[in-house]
Design a protein around this motif. Structure first.
Motif, PDB file in Angstrom:
ATOM      1  N   ALA A  11       0.830  -1.207   0.000  1.00 32.36           N
ATOM      2  CA  ALA A  11       0.000   0.000   0.000  1.00 32.36           C
ATOM      3  C   ALA A  11       0.863   1.257   0.000  1.00 32.36           C
ATOM      4  CB  ALA A  11      -0.939  -0.006   1.206  1.00 32.36           C
ATOM      5  N   ALA A  12       1.970   1.246   0.751  1.00 31.80           N
ATOM      6  CA  ALA A  12       2.864   2.406   0.792  1.00 31.80           C
ATOM      7  C   ALA A  12       3.518   2.656  -0.564  1.00 31.80           C
ATOM      8  CB  ALA A  12       3.931   2.204   1.863  1.00 31.80           C
ATOM      9  N   ILE A  13       3.782   1.594  -1.311  1.00 33.01           N
ATOM     10  CA  ILE A  13       4.359   1.744  -2.653  1.00 33.01           C
ATOM     11  C   ILE A  13       3.300   2.239  -3.631  1.00 33.01           C
ATOM     12  CG2 ILE A  13       5.360   0.476  -4.598  1.00 33.01           C
ATOM     13  CD1 ILE A  13       6.672  -1.367  -2.414  1.00 33.01           C
ATOM     14  N   LEU A  14       2.097   1.680  -3.540  1.00 30.92           N
ATOM     15  CA  LEU A  14       1.029   2.058  -4.462  1.00 30.92           C
ATOM     16  C   LEU A  14       0.515   3.470  -4.229  1.00 30.92           C
ATOM     17  CD1 LEU A  14      -1.086  -1.219  -4.573  1.00 30.92           C
ATOM     18  CD2 LEU A  14       0.524  -0.368  -6.290  1.00 30.92           C
ATOM     19  N   CYS A  15       0.556   3.919  -2.989  1.00 32.94           N
ATOM     20  CA  CYS A  15       0.005   5.230  -2.651  1.00 32.94           C
ATOM     21  C   CYS A  15       0.901   5.906  -1.612  1.00 32.94           C
ATOM     22  CB  CYS A  15      -1.416   5.072  -2.123  1.00 32.94           C
ATOM     23  SG  CYS A  15      -2.235   6.637  -1.816  1.00 32.94           S
ATOM     24  N   PRO A  16       2.041   6.441  -2.067  1.00 34.33           N
ATOM     25  CA  PRO A  16       2.963   7.042  -1.105  1.00 34.33           C
ATOM     26  C   PRO A  16       2.369   8.301  -0.463  1.00 34.33           C
ATOM     27  CG  PRO A  16       3.742   7.364  -3.354  1.00 34.33           C
ATOM     28  CD  PRO A  16       2.531   6.486  -3.427  1.00 34.33           C
ATOM     29  N   ASP A  27       1.187  23.919   4.257  1.00 33.70           N
ATOM     30  CA  ASP A  27      -0.083  24.612   4.038  1.00 33.70           C
ATOM     31  C   ASP A  27      -1.241  23.621   4.076  1.00 33.70           C
ATOM     32  OD1 ASP A  27       0.080  23.266   1.634  1.00 33.70           O
ATOM     33  OD2 ASP A  27       0.094  25.046   0.389  1.00 33.70           O
ATOM     34  N   ASP A  28      -2.459  24.149   4.037  1.00 30.61           N
ATOM     35  CA  ASP A  28      -3.646  23.300   4.129  1.00 30.61           C
ATOM     36  C   ASP A  28      -3.726  22.302   2.978  1.00 30.61           C
ATOM     37  OD1 ASP A  28      -4.378  24.552   6.464  1.00 30.61           O
ATOM     38  OD2 ASP A  28      -5.791  25.925   5.497  1.00 30.61           O
ATOM     39  N   GLY A  29      -3.286  22.697   1.788  1.00 35.60           N
ATOM     40  CA  GLY A  29      -3.319  21.793   0.639  1.00 35.60           C
ATOM     41  C   GLY A  29      -2.413  20.592   0.829  1.00 35.60           C
ATOM     42  N   PHE A  30      -1.217  20.839   1.347  1.00 36.41           N
ATOM     43  CA  PHE A  30      -0.288  19.739   1.604  1.00 36.41           C
ATOM     44  C   PHE A  30      -0.841  18.804   2.656  1.00 36.41           C
ATOM     45  CE2 PHE A  30       2.972  17.891   4.307  1.00 36.41           C
ATOM     46  CZ  PHE A  30       3.674  17.139   3.384  1.00 36.41           C
ATOM     47  N   LEU A  31      -1.355  19.387   3.740  1.00 35.61           N
ATOM     48  CA  LEU A  31      -1.890  18.562   4.828  1.00 35.61           C
ATOM     49  C   LEU A  31      -3.085  17.738   4.355  1.00 35.61           C
ATOM     50  CD1 LEU A  31      -1.603  21.121   7.770  1.00 35.61           C
ATOM     51  CD2 LEU A  31      -0.091  19.184   7.255  1.00 35.61           C
ATOM     52  N   ALA A  32      -3.939  18.325   3.525  1.00 38.60           N
ATOM     53  CA  ALA A  32      -5.093  17.591   2.990  1.00 38.60           C
ATOM     54  C   ALA A  32      -4.634  16.456   2.082  1.00 38.60           C
ATOM     55  CB  ALA A  32      -6.020  18.541   2.240  1.00 38.60           C
ATOM     56  N   ALA A  33      -3.632  16.717   1.240  1.00 40.03           N
ATOM     57  CA  ALA A  33      -3.108  15.668   0.351  1.00 40.03           C
ATOM     58  C   ALA A  33      -2.486  14.540   1.161  1.00 40.03           C
ATOM     59  CB  ALA A  33      -2.084  16.263  -0.617  1.00 40.03           C
ATOM     60  N   ARG A  34      -1.772  14.885   2.224  1.00 36.92           N
ATOM     61  CA  ARG A  34      -1.163  13.872   3.081  1.00 36.92           C
ATOM     62  C   ARG A  34      -2.232  13.026   3.761  1.00 36.92           C
ATOM     63  NH1 ARG A  34       1.736  15.936   8.168  1.00 36.92           N
ATOM     64  NH2 ARG A  34      -0.441  15.933   8.772  1.00 36.92           N
ATOM     65  N   ASP A  35      -3.270  13.677   4.275  1.00 34.14           N
ATOM     66  CA  ASP A  35      -4.357  12.943   4.935  1.00 34.14           C
ATOM     67  C   ASP A  35      -5.106  12.050   3.955  1.00 34.14           C
ATOM     68  OD1 ASP A  35      -3.637  14.203   7.278  1.00 34.14           O
ATOM     69  OD2 ASP A  35      -5.283  15.662   7.234  1.00 34.14           O
ATOM     70  N   GLN A  36      -5.328  12.552   2.742  1.00 39.24           N
ATOM     71  CA  GLN A  36      -6.025  11.758   1.727  1.00 39.24           C
ATOM     72  C   GLN A  36      -5.192  10.532   1.345  1.00 39.24           C
ATOM     73  OE1 GLN A  36      -7.024  13.851  -1.873  1.00 39.24           O
ATOM     74  NE2 GLN A  36      -7.990  12.063  -2.790  1.00 39.24           N
ATOM     75  N   ALA A  37      -3.890  10.710   1.183  1.00 37.75           N
ATOM     76  CA  ALA A  37      -3.022   9.580   0.835  1.00 37.75           C
ATOM     77  C   ALA A  37      -3.009   8.549   1.957  1.00 37.75           C
ATOM     78  CB  ALA A  37      -1.605  10.067   0.538  1.00 37.75           C
ATOM     79  N   GLU A  39      -5.399   7.951   4.077  1.00 31.17           N
ATOM     80  CA  GLU A  39      -6.691   7.254   4.036  1.00 31.17           C
ATOM     81  C   GLU A  39      -6.735   6.255   2.881  1.00 31.17           C
ATOM     82  OE1 GLU A  39     -11.332   8.452   3.327  1.00 31.17           O
ATOM     83  OE2 GLU A  39     -10.104   9.819   4.530  1.00 31.17           O
ATOM     84  N   GLU A  40      -6.200   6.647   1.720  1.00 30.92           N
ATOM     85  CA  GLU A  40      -6.151   5.727   0.578  1.00 30.92           C
ATOM     86  C   GLU A  40      -5.279   4.518   0.900  1.00 30.92           C
ATOM     87  OE1 GLU A  40      -5.246   7.643  -3.172  1.00 30.92           O
ATOM     88  OE2 GLU A  40      -6.553   9.323  -2.663  1.00 30.92           O
ATOM     89  N   GLN A  41      -4.165   4.740   1.595  1.00 29.09           N
ATOM     90  CA  GLN A  41      -3.318   3.616   2.000  1.00 29.09           C
ATOM     91  C   GLN A  41      -4.085   2.650   2.883  1.00 29.09           C
ATOM     92  OE1 GLN A  41       0.421   4.248   3.936  1.00 29.09           O
ATOM     93  NE2 GLN A  41       1.383   5.123   2.114  1.00 29.09           N
ATOM     94  N   GLU A  42      -4.826   3.179   3.842  1.00 30.50           N
ATOM     95  CA  GLU A  42      -5.619   2.323   4.733  1.00 30.50           C
ATOM     96  C   GLU A  42      -6.638   1.512   3.933  1.00 30.50           C
ATOM     97  OE1 GLU A  42      -7.388   4.600   7.891  1.00 30.50           O
ATOM     98  OE2 GLU A  42      -5.459   5.453   8.490  1.00 30.50           O
ATOM     99  N   ASN A  43      -7.276   2.139   2.956  1.00 28.97           N
ATOM    100  CA  ASN A  43      -8.245   1.425   2.112  1.00 28.97           C
ATOM    101  C   ASN A  43      -7.570   0.330   1.298  1.00 28.97           C
ATOM    102  OD1 ASN A  43     -10.423   2.968   3.008  1.00 28.97           O
ATOM    103  ND2 ASN A  43     -10.196   4.462   1.367  1.00 28.97           N
TER     104      ASN A  43
END
Length: 145
Positions: A11-16, A27-37, A39-43
């Motif tokens: 999962a870490a390789i597929l969705c770093p 910034d908020d954009g970076f933090l949102a992208a990090r949180d989204q990634a 969550e995608e890793q968990e999925n």
């Protein structure tokens, strides 16, 4: 030594998860992208575990097969975009040099990168009519005169 978890590693390789550049503001954009990634890793981990437990699918082999399919689809899209750039754009096609630079190919590679089938697929997808072809379709059994 702790044992690695293949599901988490794949999962870490597929969705770093994005990492900040040295000295970069968070910034908020970076933090949102990090949180989204994250969550995608968990999925992905959950899906890989379920496939393993329910269907005995190997997570690494399935990830490799999926990456191969994605590569083949990307190659097909590139061929179709090249065909579009050379056979459909009016009044003149894009230059071989410009297209070659965009896709990282040689000019001769661009010239032979797509086929009549790719042109037909672009025509079907767009409804556009290609310019006249100079060479016969090798798949129709005819030879050049």
């Amino acid at each position: 030594m702790t044992q690695r978890d293949i599901f988490t590693d794949v999962a870490a390789i597929l969705c770093p998860i994005p990492q900040p550049e040295r000295g970069e503001e968070h910034d908020d954009g970076f933090l949102a992208a990090r949180d989204q990634a994250a969550e995608e890793q968990e999925n992905i981990v959950w899906n890989l575990r379920m496939a393993w437990e329910n269907d005995d699918h190997d997570p690494l082999i399935d990830a490799l097969a999926g990456a191969r399919r994605a590569k083949e689809q990307a190659e097909q899209r590139i061929r179709q975009l090249i065909a579009y750039s050379r056979e459909f754009v009016q009044p003149r096609p894009y230059t071989l040099g410009d297209v070659a630079a965009a896709v990282g190919m040689s000019i001769s590679g661009v010239r032979t990168a797509y086929s009549h089938r790719d042109v037909a697929q672009v025509a079907d997808a767009t409804g556009a009519k290609p310019r006249e072809w100079r060479a016969p379709d090798p798949d129709d059994g005819q030879t050049a005169a």
